[in-house]
Design a protein around this motif. Sequence first.
Motif, short mmCIF file in Angstrom:
data_model
loop_
_atom_site.label_atom_id
_atom_site.label_comp_id
_atom_site.label_asym_id
_atom_site.label_seq_id
_atom_site.Cartn_x
_atom_site.Cartn_y
_atom_site.Cartn_z
N PHE A 31 0.83 -1.20 0.00
CA PHE A 31 0.00 0.00 0.00
C PHE A 31 0.87 1.25 0.00
N ARG A 32 0.30 2.32 -0.49
CA ARG A 32 1.05 3.56 -0.59
C ARG A 32 1.11 4.33 0.72
N ASP A 33 0.33 3.91 1.71
CA ASP A 33 0.35 4.55 3.02
C ASP A 33 1.13 3.64 3.97
N VAL A 34 2.27 4.11 4.46
CA VAL A 34 3.17 3.28 5.26
C VAL A 34 3.50 4.00 6.57
N THR A 35 3.33 3.32 7.68
CA THR A 35 3.75 3.86 8.98
C THR A 35 4.92 3.03 9.49
N VAL A 36 5.98 3.71 9.89
CA VAL A 36 7.20 3.05 10.36
C VAL A 36 7.36 3.34 11.85
N VAL A 37 7.46 2.27 12.64
CA VAL A 37 7.69 2.40 14.09
C VAL A 37 9.08 1.86 14.40
N PRO A 38 10.00 2.69 14.89
CA PRO A 38 11.33 2.18 15.24
C PRO A 38 11.28 1.42 16.56
N VAL A 45 4.63 8.36 3.83
CA VAL A 45 5.31 7.63 4.90
C VAL A 45 5.18 8.40 6.20
N HIS A 46 4.69 7.72 7.22
CA HIS A 46 4.60 8.27 8.57
C HIS A 46 5.69 7.61 9.41
N TYR A 47 6.46 8.40 10.11
CA TYR A 47 7.54 7.88 10.95
C TYR A 47 7.30 8.33 12.38
N VAL A 103 0.98 3.54 15.91
CA VAL A 103 0.47 3.53 14.54
C VAL A 103 -0.89 4.21 14.48
N GLU A 104 -1.78 3.83 15.39
CA GLU A 104 -3.14 4.40 15.38
C GLU A 104 -3.10 5.92 15.56
N ASP A 105 -2.20 6.40 16.41
CA ASP A 105 -2.11 7.84 16.64
C ASP A 105 -1.60 8.60 15.43
N SER A 106 -0.92 7.90 14.51
CA SER A 106 -0.36 8.57 13.34
C SER A 106 -1.32 8.60 12.15
N LEU A 107 -2.40 7.83 12.23
CA LEU A 107 -3.32 7.73 11.10
C LEU A 107 -4.39 8.81 11.21
N ASP A 108 -4.05 10.01 10.75
CA ASP A 108 -4.96 11.14 10.86
C ASP A 108 -5.45 11.62 9.50
N ALA A 109 -5.29 10.79 8.47
CA ALA A 109 -5.73 11.17 7.13
C ALA A 109 -6.25 9.94 6.40
N PRO A 110 -7.08 10.12 5.37
CA PRO A 110 -7.57 8.96 4.60
C PRO A 110 -6.41 8.15 4.05
N LEU A 111 -6.55 6.85 4.05
CA LEU A 111 -5.47 5.98 3.62
C LEU A 111 -5.33 5.98 2.10
N SER A 112 -4.12 5.78 1.65
CA SER A 112 -3.82 5.77 0.23
C SER A 112 -4.12 4.40 -0.37
N PRO A 113 -4.25 4.32 -1.70
CA PRO A 113 -4.61 3.05 -2.33
C PRO A 113 -3.46 2.06 -2.41
N GLU A 114 -3.76 0.89 -2.93
CA GLU A 114 -2.75 -0.14 -3.13
C GLU A 114 -1.79 0.29 -4.23
#
Length: 451
Positions: free
Chosen positions: A37-44, A83-85, A233-244
């Motif tokens: 998917f084009r919407d990616v969240t990265v948690v270190p 990308v959300h970091y 991850v949940e706290d970073s999702l503040d916008a509509p998700l991108s497509p595949e």
Amino acid sequence: MRRHARAVRAQGLFDEVLEGSWKEEPSLRQLLRLARFRDVTVVPLFVSEGYFTGTVIPRELGFEWRGPVPPGGLTAVIDGHRVHYTRPYGVHPDMAEVIAARAAEVCGEWDPARTALVVLGHGTGRDRQSQQAIEQAAAALRGRGRFAEVQALYLDQAPRVDDWAALTRAPDVVIVPFFASEGWHTQDTIPHDLGLTGAVTEFPELPGGPRRVFYSRPVGTHPAVTRVIVRLVEDSLDAPLSPEEPAWRAAGAALLRASSGEAGLAVGELQVTPLPDGRCDLRSQVDAGRTDLTTVALSDLSAWTGRTADGTHRPIRTQRSLPRGWWAEVETSELRAALHAVYPAVLEEAYAWENGTLPVIPWTDTAERQSGLYAAVRRASPAQVAQARHKTCASCLRTPLWAGEPLSATFLTGDPQALPCPEACTLLVAAVREELGSHQETPAQGEVTHV
């Protein structure tokens, strides 16, 4: 890292859960190529902030940012992905409860008036930021009245854990390592240096009277950390998700086509053979026809093939050391995941190369990107790079496109040994630095380089 990833995956909250590392495969540089998917969240997966979380990981992912990550994290469009970091899990407020849970495992029902808690960090003189997570967690627990006293102590800076007896007064002391994983320090040096003999150690003849020390496992391996990761991850999702990502699906279709023939598909040292029932047989090519192999489940395939026959760790999976003696049978729909478990990212990179979309990064660009102690590789001569490449890459199946070597086809179009390598890996960077005779770069605050 894999245990937390499996736990997140099992909750079914996300359509895809990927794992990446700085010095293993799949690497941070490969992560976006692997994303469906084009919407990616990265948690270190770090217990504190520092050089790696503020510089190395953002740099390798493609962020322009350098320095302490803001409380809300970072967001950027990189290679067509949003990308959300996030900040590392160790700074999350919920980690105070994880520390308390570790204490409860070894101490049970403690008397708050007679029990001290020591939150033990690694410590470093290089980055003051690295100890903030420990100080914050200790302060949070100190204010809740659950212990007579709470101390933040360290291995490599003051106040040192060696002085625990002088820095605490309570007869019972619980030491909880604020480390991301089990390792040399938590299993060897800390118990040895403190004279600990197990989960509970009696010290009957200390100057202030007899004391008991309870020693827990590190916080990072506690199952509750999975909940912290999900919260980030949940706290970073503040916008509509991108497509595949269309290329992700197209690469999977190319793999199915290439493996559907009667002869199956050879990839490096791996043989994929279609079965009459629609499933696929995976094994080392040298084990063709054997019936005495150990059956390996898909969930265990990465760990099984991650070591050589003698147990040596294989950080680069495409080295010519795929272990023998195993086989896996997977559904056609699982073939992509199985290939990724054996050879991470080779499908996506081969498909991109076949379609002219694989970016090739020359050595000079990779060297210029390095920072910290690895910045020294910028001054390596071509001869030194070549010598390091000979030591590191001679046994690798990949073709180093970054060094100018040609590649006319890939395993998807009939050449099983043709695996593109678009960029020098971090192991080669480290090898070049060794050629220069420098010291190794080491993580601050007991960090591990996983995301």
